[in-house]
Motif scaffolding. Structure first.
Motif, PDB file in Angstrom:
ATOM      1  N   TYR A   1       0.298   8.195  -6.894  1.00  0.00           N
ATOM      2  CA  TYR A   1       0.415   7.162  -5.968  1.00  0.00           C
ATOM      3  C   TYR A   1       0.562   5.643  -6.839  1.00  0.00           C
ATOM      4  O   TYR A   1       1.168   4.770  -6.393  1.00  0.00           O
ATOM      5  N   ALA A   2      -0.509   5.795  -8.249  1.00  0.00           N
ATOM      6  CA  ALA A   2      -0.021   4.078  -8.294  1.00  0.00           C
ATOM      7  C   ALA A   2       1.624   4.236  -8.772  1.00  0.00           C
ATOM      8  O   ALA A   2       1.809   2.827  -8.154  1.00  0.00           O
ATOM      9  N   GLY A   3       1.931   5.107  -9.610  1.00  0.00           N
ATOM     10  CA  GLY A   3       3.306   5.026  -9.540  1.00  0.00           C
ATOM     11  C   GLY A   3       4.450   5.117  -8.854  1.00  0.00           C
ATOM     12  O   GLY A   3       5.480   4.421  -8.627  1.00  0.00           O
ATOM     13  N   ALA A   4       3.830   5.311  -7.503  1.00  0.00           N
ATOM     14  CA  ALA A   4       4.939   5.366  -6.631  1.00  0.00           C
ATOM     15  C   ALA A   4       4.705   3.961  -6.080  1.00  0.00           C
ATOM     16  O   ALA A   4       6.073   3.713  -5.204  1.00  0.00           O
ATOM     17  N   VAL A   5       3.588   3.009  -5.807  1.00  0.00           N
ATOM     18  CA  VAL A   5       3.888   2.171  -5.576  1.00  0.00           C
ATOM     19  C   VAL A   5       4.514   1.322  -6.004  1.00  0.00           C
ATOM     20  O   VAL A   5       4.782  -0.023  -5.625  1.00  0.00           O
ATOM     21  N   VAL A   6       4.290   1.417  -7.513  1.00  0.00           N
ATOM     22  CA  VAL A   6       4.312   0.257  -8.264  1.00  0.00           C
ATOM     23  C   VAL A   6       5.694   0.566  -8.379  1.00  0.00           C
ATOM     24  O   VAL A   6       7.038  -1.175  -8.254  1.00  0.00           O
TER      25      VAL A   6
ATOM     26  N   LEU B   1       1.006  -1.135   0.106  1.00  0.00           N
ATOM     27  CA  LEU B   1      -0.147  -0.027  -0.022  1.00  0.00           C
ATOM     28  C   LEU B   1       0.578   1.309   0.028  1.00  0.00           C
ATOM     29  O   LEU B   1       2.108   1.177   0.852  1.00  0.00           O
ATOM     30  N   TRP B   2       0.054   2.242  -0.797  1.00  0.00           N
ATOM     31  CA  TRP B   2       0.736   4.088  -0.163  1.00  0.00           C
ATOM     32  C   TRP B   2       0.032   4.220   0.264  1.00  0.00           C
ATOM     33  O   TRP B   2      -1.155   4.073   0.423  1.00  0.00           O
ATOM     34  N   GLU B   3       0.244   4.773   1.357  1.00  0.00           N
ATOM     35  CA  GLU B   3      -0.829   5.415   2.737  1.00  0.00           C
ATOM     36  C   GLU B   3      -0.320   7.051   2.188  1.00  0.00           C
ATOM     37  O   GLU B   3       1.178   6.899   2.334  1.00  0.00           O
ATOM     38  N   VAL B   4      -1.146   7.988   2.723  1.00  0.00           N
ATOM     39  CA  VAL B   4      -0.957   9.137   2.820  1.00  0.00           C
ATOM     40  C   VAL B   4      -1.233   9.324   4.593  1.00  0.00           C
ATOM     41  O   VAL B   4      -2.203   9.027   4.669  1.00  0.00           O
ATOM     42  N   ASP B   5      -0.480   9.814   5.376  1.00  0.00           N
ATOM     43  CA  ASP B   5      -0.791  10.734   6.529  1.00  0.00           C
ATOM     44  C   ASP B   5      -1.548   9.431   7.447  1.00  0.00           C
ATOM     45  O   ASP B   5      -2.552   9.530   8.500  1.00  0.00           O
TER      46      ASP B   5
ATOM     47  N   TYR C   1      -4.276  -0.878  -8.190  1.00  0.00           N
ATOM     48  CA  TYR C   1      -5.570   0.064  -8.101  1.00  0.00           C
ATOM     49  C   TYR C   1      -5.583   1.359  -6.881  1.00  0.00           C
ATOM     50  O   TYR C   1      -5.788   0.806  -5.906  1.00  0.00           O
ATOM     51  N   THR C   2      -5.882   1.769  -7.456  1.00  0.00           N
ATOM     52  CA  THR C   2      -7.084   3.146  -6.492  1.00  0.00           C
ATOM     53  C   THR C   2      -8.054   4.326  -7.109  1.00  0.00           C
ATOM     54  O   THR C   2      -8.524   3.793  -8.043  1.00  0.00           O
ATOM     55  N   PRO C   3      -8.608   3.748  -5.487  1.00  0.00           N
ATOM     56  CA  PRO C   3      -9.910   4.411  -5.778  1.00  0.00           C
ATOM     57  C   PRO C   3     -10.048   6.141  -6.901  1.00  0.00           C
ATOM     58  O   PRO C   3      -8.942   6.594  -7.063  1.00  0.00           O
ATOM     59  N   ARG C   4     -10.525   5.917  -7.392  1.00  0.00           N
ATOM     60  CA  ARG C   4     -11.072   6.727  -8.406  1.00  0.00           C
ATOM     61  C   ARG C   4     -11.287   8.572  -8.311  1.00  0.00           C
ATOM     62  O   ARG C   4     -10.416   8.469  -8.105  1.00  0.00           O
ATOM     63  N   GLU C   5     -11.368   8.671  -6.808  1.00  0.00           N
ATOM     64  CA  GLU C   5     -11.371   9.752  -6.081  1.00  0.00           C
ATOM     65  C   GLU C   5      -9.989  10.321  -5.572  1.00  0.00           C
ATOM     66  O   GLU C   5      -9.917  11.901  -5.727  1.00  0.00           O
ATOM     67  N   LEU C   6      -8.773   9.381  -5.351  1.00  0.00           N
ATOM     68  CA  LEU C   6      -7.648   9.116  -5.323  1.00  0.00           C
ATOM     69  C   LEU C   6      -7.073   9.672  -6.425  1.00  0.00           C
ATOM     70  O   LEU C   6      -5.629   9.302  -6.709  1.00  0.00           O
TER      71      LEU C   6
ATOM     72  N   PRO D   1      -4.472   4.143   3.341  1.00  0.00           N
ATOM     73  CA  PRO D   1      -3.938   3.703   2.343  1.00  0.00           C
ATOM     74  C   PRO D   1      -4.492   4.287   0.870  1.00  0.00           C
ATOM     75  O   PRO D   1      -5.734   4.695   1.172  1.00  0.00           O
ATOM     76  N   VAL D   2      -4.036   4.521   0.023  1.00  0.00           N
ATOM     77  CA  VAL D   2      -4.688   5.585  -1.277  1.00  0.00           C
ATOM     78  C   VAL D   2      -4.206   4.737  -2.259  1.00  0.00           C
ATOM     79  O   VAL D   2      -4.840   5.552  -3.213  1.00  0.00           O
ATOM     80  N   SER D   3      -3.352   3.407  -2.107  1.00  0.00           N
ATOM     81  CA  SER D   3      -3.122   2.659  -3.103  1.00  0.00           C
ATOM     82  C   SER D   3      -2.766   1.235  -3.421  1.00  0.00           C
ATOM     83  O   SER D   3      -1.730   1.874  -1.879  1.00  0.00           O
TER      84      SER D   3
END
Length: 281
Positions: A228-233, A191-195, A218-223, A198-200
């Motif tokens: 975030y996806a590039g960072a976690v991949v 997971l990538w998380e902010v504060d 996967y990243t929720p549509r609103e995020l 989890p966001v991605s």
């Protein structure tokens, strides 16, 4: 030159395993499917019985393979030209097919041969591209946050996101909870998380013949649109390399220009295109 078939994964692995491991990049999916069936039993992907086969050339060399785990399409490696119509002949009248997943040329020939023998037609489904990581180029700058390996406490979120991912790409998943549990067992989801939120998400397969495949990004549509996806991949790709992988691969939907562009920026390079031809029956 002929097809040999079996309904046991052990025999298939014994006969076709060396062939699959000889090209782990393009054989990524059959390699990981075989491992999953070995670990979780023949009905890991559904109640139907799987079937497997391998093509031997005149000198006895294995130069092609197939497997099907119902209800999923028949999965083909790249095949010698005579093997494609011969496979349609071998399976016609013996096997119901929901579709065929193959390199574009092989899929088209198989669909034509299947229709000629059974009357069943096919329509074009998902078209995908296989990428292999060259030199990893992480996003610069990275978005806010950090990556971490998912744990049991994330399970409910992961189940929801795995279901949402499969809905987004138009694929069915028999038991998302089982999928998550299997990956948690070897640290296969991150997971990538902010504060602390989890966001991605991105997953990886178990290593097979030095190959690891990135999946379930996967990243929720609103995020979306925040990197975030590039960072976690990027993170799971580096972790695979650090863990000893010699080949890191992933598939993209060719209908999604955003993901295709993203992965190329990260250093992934095209290998081959595949297509799913879906049965109309």
């Amino acid at each position: 030159m002929t097809w040999h078939s079996t309904d046991t994964v052990a025999e298939f692995a014994a006969e076709a395993g060396d062939f699959l491991r000889s090209r782990p990049v393009v054989h990524s999916v059959p390699l990981t499917l075989v491992r999953a069936l070995e670990l979780n039993g023949p009905h890991a992907f559904g109640p139907g019985d799987p079937i497997f086969g391998w093509w031997r050339d005149a000198d006895g060399t294995v130069s092609g393979a197939y497997l099907q785990t119902p209800p999923y399409p028949l999965l083909l490696t790249a095949l010698p030209a005579p093997a494609v119509p011969a496979l349609a002949e071998a399976l016609a009248g013996r096997r119901h097919l929901s579709g065929v997943n193959a390199c574009v040329a092989d899929a088209e020939v198989f669909a034509q041969e299947w229709q000629r023998r059974t009357g069943v037609t096919f329509t074009t489904g998902m078209q995908s591209r296989l990428f292999r990581l060259g030199a990893l180029t992480p996003p610069d700058p990275l978005p806010r946050g950090r990556a971490r390996v998912a744990a049991a406490g994330d399970r409910d979120l992961l189940v929801r996101w795995v279901e949402a991912f499969h809905d987004h790409v138009g694929e069915s998943v028999r038991d998302s909870g089982a999928v998550v549990d299997e990956k948690l067992a070897y640290g296969g989801l991150s997971l990538w998380e902010v504060d602390g939120e989890p966001v991605s998400m991105a997953g990886v397969t178990r290593p097979e013949a030095g190959m690891v495949r990135v999946l379930a990004v996967y990243t929720p549509r609103e995020l979306r649109g925040r990197g975030y996806a590039g960072a976690v991949v990027s993170t799971v790709s580096q972790a695979a390399l650090d863990g000893g992988a010699t080949d890191v691969v992933l598939f993209t939907d060719l209908a999604n220009p955003t993901s295709n562009a993203l992965y190329q920026r990260l250093g992934y390079r095209p290998v081959e295109d595949r297509i799913v031809m879906e049965s109309a029956a």
